[in-house]
Write a protein that holds these residues in place. Structure first.
Motif, PDB file in Angstrom:
ATOM      1  N   TRP A   1       0.860  -1.183   0.000  1.00  0.00           N
ATOM      2  CA  TRP A   1       0.000   0.000   0.000  1.00  0.00           C
ATOM      3  C   TRP A   1       0.894   1.229   0.000  1.00  0.00           C
ATOM      4  O   TRP A   1       1.864   1.291   0.744  1.00  0.00           O
ATOM      5  N   ARG A   2       0.581   2.181  -0.836  1.00  0.00           N
ATOM      6  CA  ARG A   2       1.292   3.453  -0.894  1.00  0.00           C
ATOM      7  C   ARG A   2       0.413   4.499  -0.207  1.00  0.00           C
ATOM      8  O   ARG A   2      -0.371   5.186  -0.854  1.00  0.00           O
ATOM      9  N   PRO A   3       0.509   4.640   1.133  1.00  0.00           N
ATOM     10  CA  PRO A   3      -0.444   5.434   1.905  1.00  0.00           C
ATOM     11  C   PRO A   3      -0.265   6.945   1.838  1.00  0.00           C
ATOM     12  O   PRO A   3      -1.124   7.683   2.318  1.00  0.00           O
ATOM     13  N   PHE A   4       0.824   7.423   1.275  1.00  0.00           N
ATOM     14  CA  PHE A   4       1.071   8.865   1.219  1.00  0.00           C
ATOM     15  C   PHE A   4       0.622   9.408  -0.131  1.00  0.00           C
ATOM     16  O   PHE A   4       1.410   9.625  -1.035  1.00  0.00           O
ATOM     17  N   ASN A   5      -0.687   9.544  -0.271  1.00  0.00           N
ATOM     18  CA  ASN A   5      -1.300  10.060  -1.498  1.00  0.00           C
ATOM     19  C   ASN A   5      -0.905   9.252  -2.733  1.00  0.00           C
ATOM     20  O   ASN A   5      -0.825   9.790  -3.834  1.00  0.00           O
ATOM     21  N   GLY A   6      -0.632   7.987  -2.536  1.00  0.00           N
ATOM     22  CA  GLY A   6      -0.285   7.119  -3.652  1.00  0.00           C
ATOM     23  C   GLY A   6       1.132   7.278  -4.165  1.00  0.00           C
ATOM     24  O   GLY A   6       1.525   6.613  -5.120  1.00  0.00           O
ATOM     25  N   LYS A   7       1.929   8.149  -3.518  1.00  0.00           N
ATOM     26  CA  LYS A   7       3.310   8.365  -3.964  1.00  0.00           C
ATOM     27  C   LYS A   7       4.136   7.099  -3.758  1.00  0.00           C
ATOM     28  O   LYS A   7       3.914   6.344  -2.818  1.00  0.00           O
ATOM     29  N   GLN A   8       5.104   6.905  -4.605  1.00  0.00           N
ATOM     30  CA  GLN A   8       5.970   5.725  -4.553  1.00  0.00           C
ATOM     31  C   GLN A   8       6.994   5.782  -3.414  1.00  0.00           C
ATOM     32  O   GLN A   8       7.593   4.773  -3.078  1.00  0.00           O
ATOM     33  N   SER A   9       7.196   6.940  -2.813  1.00  0.00           N
ATOM     34  CA  SER A   9       8.271   7.109  -1.842  1.00  0.00           C
ATOM     35  C   SER A   9       8.053   6.360  -0.535  1.00  0.00           C
ATOM     36  O   SER A   9       9.015   5.984   0.130  1.00  0.00           O
ATOM     37  N   ILE A  10       6.795   6.145  -0.157  1.00  0.00           N
ATOM     38  CA  ILE A  10       6.485   5.489   1.110  1.00  0.00           C
ATOM     39  C   ILE A  10       5.539   4.327   0.858  1.00  0.00           C
ATOM     40  O   ILE A  10       4.547   4.472   0.150  1.00  0.00           O
ATOM     41  N   VAL A  11       5.878   3.176   1.460  1.00  0.00           N
ATOM     42  CA  VAL A  11       5.026   1.999   1.299  1.00  0.00           C
ATOM     43  C   VAL A  11       4.794   1.310   2.638  1.00  0.00           C
ATOM     44  O   VAL A  11       5.586   1.448   3.568  1.00  0.00           O
ATOM     45  N   ILE A  12       3.701   0.599   2.677  1.00  0.00           N
ATOM     46  CA  ILE A  12       3.437  -0.341   3.761  1.00  0.00           C
ATOM     47  C   ILE A  12       3.373  -1.702   3.097  1.00  0.00           C
ATOM     48  O   ILE A  12       2.552  -1.940   2.224  1.00  0.00           O
ATOM     49  N   ASP A  13       4.295  -2.547   3.510  1.00  0.00           N
ATOM     50  CA  ASP A  13       4.444  -3.863   2.905  1.00  0.00           C
ATOM     51  C   ASP A  13       4.653  -4.855   4.046  1.00  0.00           C
ATOM     52  O   ASP A  13       5.625  -4.735   4.796  1.00  0.00           O
ATOM     53  N   PRO A  14       3.744  -5.813   4.224  1.00  0.00           N
ATOM     54  CA  PRO A  14       3.883  -6.743   5.338  1.00  0.00           C
ATOM     55  C   PRO A  14       5.181  -7.533   5.334  1.00  0.00           C
ATOM     56  O   PRO A  14       5.604  -8.045   6.364  1.00  0.00           O
ATOM     57  N   GLY A  15       5.857  -7.592   4.212  1.00  0.00           N
ATOM     58  CA  GLY A  15       7.111  -8.317   4.118  1.00  0.00           C
ATOM     59  C   GLY A  15       8.337  -7.494   4.474  1.00  0.00           C
ATOM     60  O   GLY A  15       9.456  -7.997   4.430  1.00  0.00           O
ATOM     61  N   ARG A  16       8.128  -6.230   4.814  1.00  0.00           N
ATOM     62  CA  ARG A  16       9.254  -5.339   5.138  1.00  0.00           C
ATOM     63  C   ARG A  16       8.999  -4.645   6.472  1.00  0.00           C
ATOM     64  O   ARG A  16       7.935  -4.068   6.669  1.00  0.00           O
ATOM     65  N   GLU A  17       9.963  -4.707   7.346  1.00  0.00           N
ATOM     66  CA  GLU A  17       9.889  -4.006   8.637  1.00  0.00           C
ATOM     67  C   GLU A  17       8.575  -4.248   9.369  1.00  0.00           C
ATOM     68  O   GLU A  17       7.983  -3.318   9.947  1.00  0.00           O
ATOM     69  N   PHE A  18       8.095  -5.470   9.316  1.00  0.00           N
ATOM     70  CA  PHE A  18       6.880  -5.887  10.031  1.00  0.00           C
ATOM     71  C   PHE A  18       5.651  -5.057   9.642  1.00  0.00           C
ATOM     72  O   PHE A  18       4.745  -4.862  10.438  1.00  0.00           O
ATOM     73  N   GLY A  19       5.641  -4.531   8.417  1.00  0.00           N
ATOM     74  CA  GLY A  19       4.480  -3.812   7.916  1.00  0.00           C
ATOM     75  C   GLY A  19       4.382  -2.362   8.330  1.00  0.00           C
ATOM     76  O   GLY A  19       3.384  -1.708   8.044  1.00  0.00           O
ATOM     77  N   GLN A  20       5.427  -1.829   8.960  1.00  0.00           N
ATOM     78  CA  GLN A  20       5.369  -0.405   9.300  1.00  0.00           C
ATOM     79  C   GLN A  20       5.732   0.428   8.069  1.00  0.00           C
ATOM     80  O   GLN A  20       6.411  -0.066   7.167  1.00  0.00           O
ATOM     81  N   PRO A  21       5.287   1.681   8.004  1.00  0.00           N
ATOM     82  CA  PRO A  21       5.593   2.524   6.844  1.00  0.00           C
ATOM     83  C   PRO A  21       7.098   2.742   6.696  1.00  0.00           C
ATOM     84  O   PRO A  21       7.782   3.071   7.671  1.00  0.00           O
ATOM     85  N   VAL A  22       7.584   2.539   5.474  1.00  0.00           N
ATOM     86  CA  VAL A  22       9.014   2.695   5.197  1.00  0.00           C
ATOM     87  C   VAL A  22       9.219   3.487   3.912  1.00  0.00           C
ATOM     88  O   VAL A  22       8.336   3.563   3.055  1.00  0.00           O
ATOM     89  N   ALA A  23      10.416   4.062   3.790  1.00  0.00           N
ATOM     90  CA  ALA A  23      10.837   4.647   2.520  1.00  0.00           C
ATOM     91  C   ALA A  23      11.017   3.476   1.557  1.00  0.00           C
ATOM     92  O   ALA A  23      11.724   2.518   1.862  1.00  0.00           O
ATOM     93  N   SER A  24      10.348   3.525   0.439  1.00  0.00           N
ATOM     94  CA  SER A  24      10.263   2.351  -0.427  1.00  0.00           C
ATOM     95  C   SER A  24      11.607   1.869  -0.945  1.00  0.00           C
ATOM     96  O   SER A  24      11.843   0.664  -1.024  1.00  0.00           O
ATOM     97  N   GLN A  25      12.505   2.758  -1.302  1.00  0.00           N
ATOM     98  CA  GLN A  25      13.786   2.340  -1.870  1.00  0.00           C
ATOM     99  C   GLN A  25      14.750   1.804  -0.818  1.00  0.00           C
ATOM    100  O   GLN A  25      15.414   0.800  -1.035  1.00  0.00           O
ATOM    101  N   SER A  26      14.813   2.468   0.329  1.00  0.00           N
ATOM    102  CA  SER A  26      15.817   2.116   1.333  1.00  0.00           C
ATOM    103  C   SER A  26      15.304   1.188   2.424  1.00  0.00           C
ATOM    104  O   SER A  26      16.095   0.493   3.067  1.00  0.00           O
ATOM    105  N   GLY A  27      14.003   1.205   2.675  1.00  0.00           N
ATOM    106  CA  GLY A  27      13.442   0.403   3.753  1.00  0.00           C
ATOM    107  C   GLY A  27      13.552   1.049   5.121  1.00  0.00           C
ATOM    108  O   GLY A  27      13.210   0.442   6.130  1.00  0.00           O
ATOM    109  N   VAL A  28      14.008   2.299   5.174  1.00  0.00           N
ATOM    110  CA  VAL A  28      14.112   3.005   6.452  1.00  0.00           C
ATOM    111  C   VAL A  28      12.709   3.394   6.914  1.00  0.00           C
ATOM    112  O   VAL A  28      11.950   3.999   6.152  1.00  0.00           O
ATOM    113  N   PRO A  29      12.339   3.060   8.147  1.00  0.00           N
ATOM    114  CA  PRO A  29      11.013   3.436   8.646  1.00  0.00           C
ATOM    115  C   PRO A  29      10.819   4.957   8.620  1.00  0.00           C
ATOM    116  O   PRO A  29      11.737   5.720   8.948  1.00  0.00           O
ATOM    117  N   THR A  30       9.630   5.371   8.242  1.00  0.00           N
ATOM    118  CA  THR A  30       9.342   6.808   8.165  1.00  0.00           C
ATOM    119  C   THR A  30       9.490   7.477   9.525  1.00  0.00           C
ATOM    120  O   THR A  30       9.927   8.621   9.606  1.00  0.00           O
TER     121      THR A  30
END
Length: 93
Positions: free
Chosen positions: A23-52
């Motif tokens: 899910w791209r929860p920040f207005n659909g922008k690619q920069s932030i994603v929620i992905d259950p397979g990354r960082e336990f599903g918390q919002p992360v920067a999509s390229q780096s995986g750093v939690p927002t």
């Protein structure tokens, strides 16, 4: 109105094999994603995986977006998005 809300929501979802995988929860922008397979599903920067939240906290601790971006080796625009996203979560709480 309901149709507009549903259509917008689906544009923010990445679907693979008939299942929502991201899910791209920040207005659909690619920069932030929620992905259950990354960082336990918390919002992360999509390229780096750093939690927002880590990026937003770094801006507060370091005093600048540029310093936070340098520390985490991400772009300044990603840090800006993370800060805005986290502020939006706080306002909604």
């Amino acid at each position: 109105m309901f149709q507009q809300v549903v259509e917008r929501t689906f544009k923010e979802l990445d679907i693979e094999d008939d299942a929502v995988v991201r899910w791209r929860p920040f207005n659909g922008k690619q920069s932030i994603v929620i992905d259950p397979g990354r960082e336990f599903g918390q919002p992360v920067a999509s390229q780096s995986g750093v939690p927002t939240v880590a990026l937003a906290d770094a801006v507060e601790a370091e005093g600048s977006v540029e310093d936070a971006a340098r520390i985490f080796e991400v772009s300044v625009s990603v840090v800006h998005d993370a800060v805005q996203f986290e502020h939006g979560l706080k306002r909604a709480a």
